[in-house]
Design a protein around this motif. Structure first.
Motif, PDB file in Angstrom:
ATOM      1  N   GLN A   1       0.838  -1.206   0.000  1.00  0.00           N
ATOM      2  CA  GLN A   1       0.000   0.000   0.000  1.00  0.00           C
ATOM      3  C   GLN A   1       0.872   1.255   0.000  1.00  0.00           C
ATOM      4  N   TRP A   2       1.912   1.247   0.804  1.00  0.00           N
ATOM      5  CA  TRP A   2       2.811   2.405   0.891  1.00  0.00           C
ATOM      6  C   TRP A   2       3.520   2.643  -0.439  1.00  0.00           C
ATOM      7  N   MET A   3       4.019   1.572  -1.055  1.00  0.00           N
ATOM      8  CA  MET A   3       4.759   1.739  -2.302  1.00  0.00           C
ATOM      9  C   MET A   3       3.845   2.145  -3.452  1.00  0.00           C
ATOM     10  N   GLU A   4       2.642   1.616  -3.496  1.00  0.00           N
ATOM     11  CA  GLU A   4       1.693   2.015  -4.547  1.00  0.00           C
ATOM     12  C   GLU A   4       1.446   3.520  -4.501  1.00  0.00           C
ATOM     13  N   LYS A   5       1.363   4.074  -3.316  1.00  0.00           N
ATOM     14  CA  LYS A   5       1.135   5.519  -3.162  1.00  0.00           C
ATOM     15  C   LYS A   5       2.347   6.330  -3.626  1.00  0.00           C
ATOM     16  N   GLN A   6       3.541   5.754  -3.521  1.00  0.00           N
ATOM     17  CA  GLN A   6       4.738   6.479  -3.940  1.00  0.00           C
ATOM     18  C   GLN A   6       4.749   6.742  -5.449  1.00  0.00           C
ATOM     19  N   TRP A   7       3.989   5.976  -6.218  1.00  0.00           N
ATOM     20  CA  TRP A   7       3.981   6.118  -7.676  1.00  0.00           C
ATOM     21  C   TRP A   7       2.665   6.674  -8.201  1.00  0.00           C
ATOM     22  N   SER A   8       1.746   6.952  -7.309  1.00  0.00           N
ATOM     23  CA  SER A   8       0.421   7.395  -7.725  1.00  0.00           C
ATOM     24  C   SER A   8       0.409   8.871  -8.120  1.00  0.00           C
ATOM     25  N   SER A   9      -0.259   9.189  -9.229  1.00  0.00           N
ATOM     26  CA  SER A   9      -0.401  10.580  -9.655  1.00  0.00           C
ATOM     27  C   SER A   9      -1.408  11.327  -8.788  1.00  0.00           C
ATOM     28  N   ALA A  10      -2.158  10.601  -7.965  1.00  0.00           N
ATOM     29  CA  ALA A  10      -3.160  11.220  -7.099  1.00  0.00           C
ATOM     30  C   ALA A  10      -2.585  11.677  -5.764  1.00  0.00           C
ATOM     31  N   GLU A  11      -1.335  11.309  -5.480  1.00  0.00           N
ATOM     32  CA  GLU A  11      -0.694  11.664  -4.216  1.00  0.00           C
ATOM     33  C   GLU A  11       0.216  12.873  -4.412  1.00  0.00           C
ATOM     34  N   GLN A  12       0.360  13.673  -3.383  1.00  0.00           N
ATOM     35  CA  GLN A  12       1.270  14.810  -3.421  1.00  0.00           C
ATOM     36  C   GLN A  12       2.483  14.542  -2.540  1.00  0.00           C
ATOM     37  N   GLY A  13       3.643  15.059  -2.964  1.00  0.00           N
ATOM     38  CA  GLY A  13       4.863  14.926  -2.173  1.00  0.00           C
ATOM     39  C   GLY A  13       5.428  13.528  -2.138  1.00  0.00           C
ATOM     40  N   ASN A  14       5.065  12.700  -3.117  1.00  0.00           N
ATOM     41  CA  ASN A  14       5.562  11.321  -3.123  1.00  0.00           C
ATOM     42  C   ASN A  14       6.775  11.194  -4.045  1.00  0.00           C
ATOM     43  N   TYR A  15       7.251   9.953  -4.202  1.00  0.00           N
ATOM     44  CA  TYR A  15       8.453   9.736  -5.008  1.00  0.00           C
ATOM     45  C   TYR A  15       8.218  10.059  -6.476  1.00  0.00           C
ATOM     46  N   ARG A  16       7.043   9.748  -6.987  1.00  0.00           N
ATOM     47  CA  ARG A  16       6.733  10.062  -8.386  1.00  0.00           C
ATOM     48  C   ARG A  16       6.950  11.548  -8.658  1.00  0.00           C
ATOM     49  N   GLU A  17       6.487  12.372  -7.763  1.00  0.00           N
ATOM     50  CA  GLU A  17       6.619  13.821  -7.914  1.00  0.00           C
ATOM     51  C   GLU A  17       8.092  14.235  -7.979  1.00  0.00           C
ATOM     52  N   GLN A  18       8.910  13.622  -7.126  1.00  0.00           N
ATOM     53  CA  GLN A  18      10.345  13.912  -7.133  1.00  0.00           C
ATOM     54  C   GLN A  18      10.989  13.484  -8.447  1.00  0.00           C
ATOM     55  N   LEU A  19      10.631  12.300  -8.911  1.00  0.00           N
ATOM     56  CA  LEU A  19      11.200  11.763 -10.151  1.00  0.00           C
ATOM     57  C   LEU A  19      10.894  12.674 -11.334  1.00  0.00           C
ATOM     58  N   LEU A  20       9.647  13.093 -11.447  1.00  0.00           N
ATOM     59  CA  LEU A  20       9.237  13.898 -12.589  1.00  0.00           C
ATOM     60  C   LEU A  20       9.746  15.333 -12.507  1.00  0.00           C
ATOM     61  N   ALA A  21      10.109  15.770 -11.313  1.00  0.00           N
ATOM     62  CA  ALA A  21      10.666  17.118 -11.164  1.00  0.00           C
ATOM     63  C   ALA A  21      12.153  17.148 -11.495  1.00  0.00           C
ATOM     64  N   ASP A  22      12.778  15.966 -11.544  1.00  0.00           N
ATOM     65  CA  ASP A  22      14.212  15.881 -11.810  1.00  0.00           C
ATOM     66  C   ASP A  22      14.479  16.018 -13.314  1.00  0.00           C
ATOM     67  N   ASN A  23      15.756  16.144 -13.651  1.00  0.00           N
ATOM     68  CA  ASN A  23      16.175  16.219 -15.040  1.00  0.00           C
ATOM     69  C   ASN A  23      15.770  14.949 -15.784  1.00  0.00           C
ATOM     70  N   GLU A  24      15.252  15.108 -17.009  1.00  0.00           N
ATOM     71  CA  GLU A  24      14.768  13.964 -17.774  1.00  0.00           C
ATOM     72  C   GLU A  24      15.856  12.942 -18.064  1.00  0.00           C
ATOM     73  N   ASN A  25      17.102  13.393 -18.234  1.00  0.00           N
ATOM     74  CA  ASN A  25      18.198  12.456 -18.476  1.00  0.00           C
ATOM     75  C   ASN A  25      18.501  11.623 -17.236  1.00  0.00           C
ATOM     76  N   ASN A  26      18.321  12.208 -16.054  1.00  0.00           N
ATOM     77  CA  ASN A  26      18.480  11.435 -14.827  1.00  0.00           C
ATOM     78  C   ASN A  26      17.403  10.361 -14.736  1.00  0.00           C
ATOM     79  N   GLY A  27      16.186  10.706 -15.165  1.00  0.00           N
ATOM     80  CA  GLY A  27      15.110   9.716 -15.181  1.00  0.00           C
ATOM     81  C   GLY A  27      15.409   8.565 -16.129  1.00  0.00           C
ATOM     82  N   LEU A  28      15.902   8.910 -17.328  1.00  0.00           N
ATOM     83  CA  LEU A  28      16.273   7.865 -18.284  1.00  0.00           C
ATOM     84  C   LEU A  28      17.388   6.982 -17.745  1.00  0.00           C
ATOM     85  N   ARG A  29      18.351   7.586 -17.072  1.00  0.00           N
ATOM     86  CA  ARG A  29      19.448   6.802 -16.491  1.00  0.00           C
ATOM     87  C   ARG A  29      18.913   5.807 -15.467  1.00  0.00           C
TER      88      ARG A  29
END
Length: 419
Positions: free
Chosen positions: A230-258
């Motif tokens: 449950q905790w990890m699913e929320k980390q990738w959810s677009s419906a959550e704020q301040g989660n890991y997904r948000e951090q990933l998408l705010a980072d440089n796109e090349n870092n994401g590809l890496r």
């Protein structure tokens, strides 16, 4: 038709799918965002199948029968299908790798949890290897005395690596697997664990003692698995704020590809080819087999490989049969170099076909992974070694794809193995 066959049929259908974005220009940030969508979908499926497993466990424990235990085992096998496809997100995403051990750590000294054969092999020096939580309400491990009278999800989590040994795995899929199958005492011969359903019968029909506590442990481990997912699913959810997904998408796109490419390469090379195949093959060791109690290892390997393919192609077939599809690394490679894209795709197809031979060996030839790695099975050894070689070649293609899309010096994790 069993659950495994149904799910595998759904995934097999994905093998012929061509991404709908193949002909449309895509951008790096679109690819990284879709990567997050894939992660959310597969973790959501892992959660859903863990909840189904929990329901099956509760139904079985309410009235233990041989058929009921068989149904729980099928639910466990079904739960492994999406979870194994999540592992490609471990490497490169520390939030996943730091969390993963509580769900999928192995190999484990199962004597920490429940009864075992008198001659079972465990990690030298592990003072918790024969603690048997099910049979004891207080444990003394080294200089530490522990109260384990009430078995809760929190207690199970806190008992991981008790006494300082990584082999003391108290929680996760493999702890549950052991509680369902028991030890596989067949070595490199045919057969998996054969725990009797009566190990959960309350009263005079109880076998091997402490049936109520064994049930409490199974329920606690299952509940903890759900909480973690449950905790990890929320980390990738677009419906959550301040989660890991948000951090990933705010980072440089090349870092994401890496992160994407490093995860694919490291699972392919150091983890799947190395830790999960090479170690077991070189030592002819069933203790180093991934799903060692259930003999489900071929499926775990297959869905690890499927997870790598999912990220490369931007596709994932959910457990309900629906397709998740979007911008992918494959699209980026094709936009840069069509000839290279075809060659890389061919290498992926060869690797996936080779890993699929492990499934064929188990399900059609009745030669399971623990039999393939036996010292007296040269044909089986060759099959596993050929699979390792294919995974190494696949990793080379992942590195080639990285260079094409502008990610240099990928250096996938080898887990200290030489290939």
């Amino acid at each position: 038709m069993n659950v495994t066959t149904v799910l595998k049929g759904a995934v097999a259908a994905s093998l012929i799918i061509t991404s709908s974005t193949a002909l449309a220009a895509v951008t790096k940030d679109q690819v990284v965002e879709h990567y997050a969508d894939l992660a959310h979908a597969v973790f959501a499926d892992a959660l859903k199948t863990a909840e189904d497993l929990d329901t099956s466990i509760n139904t079985f424990l309410a009235q233990p029968t041989e058929l009921g235990l068989a149904n729980v085992k099928q639910a466990w096998i079904a739960a492994r299908v999406p979870y194994q496809q999540t592992e490609v997100f471990r490497f490169g995403n520390a939030i996943v790798d730091d969390w993963e051990g509580q769900l999928n750590a192995w190999p484990l000294d199962e004597g920490l949890i429940d009864y075992v054969a008198a001659d079972y092999q465990y990690e030298l020096g592990n003072e918790g290897a024969n603690a048997n939580i099910v049979a004891n309400e207080r444990l003394t491990i080294g200089a530490t005395t522990l109260d384990v009278e009430i078995i809760t999800p929190e207690l199970v989590a806190n008992l991981n690596e008790v006494g300082g040994s990584e082999a003391n795995v108290a929680s996760g899929y493999h702890a549950i697997e052991f509680l369902l199958w028991g030890q596989d005492l067949n070595g490199t011969e045919a057969g998996a664990g054969e725990r009797p359903y009566t190990d959960y019968v309350v009263g005079e029909g109880c076998t091997n003692g402490h049936c109520e506590r064994r049930a409490e442990y199974l329920k606690a481990a299952s509940s903890l698995l759900i909480q973690d997912l449950q905790w990890m699913e929320k980390q990738w959810s677009s419906a959550e704020q301040g989660n890991y997904r948000e951090q990933l998408l705010a980072d440089n796109e090349n870092n994401g590809l890496r992160k994407m490419l490093f995860g694919m390469g490291s699972l392919s090379l150091g983890e799947l080819a190395g830790e999960r195949m090479k170690v077991a093959l070189e030592a002819n060791s069933t203790e180093d087999e991934h799903d060692c109690f259930s003999d489900n290892t071929h499926n775990s390997h297959y869905y690890n490989e499927q997870g790598i393919y999912n990220v490369y192609t931007g596709t994932y077939v959910r457990v309900d049969g629906t397709l998740v599809d979007g911008p992918s690394i494959a699209n980026l490679v094709e936009q840069k170099d069509r000839s290279a894209a075809k060659e890389i795709q061919k290498q992926f197809d060869l690797a996936r076909a080779q890993v699929g031979k492990l499934v064929t060996s188990a399900e059609k030839d009745n030669q399971y992974f623990d039999q393939l790695i036996a010292a007296n099975n040269p044909r089986g050894n060759l099959l596993v070694n050929d699979t390792i070689v294919a995974l190494v070649a696949q990793t080379g293609s992942i590195e080639r794809a990285a260079t094409i899309v502008g990610v240099d010096s990928l250096s996938p994790d080898t887990a200290d193995h030489e290939f």
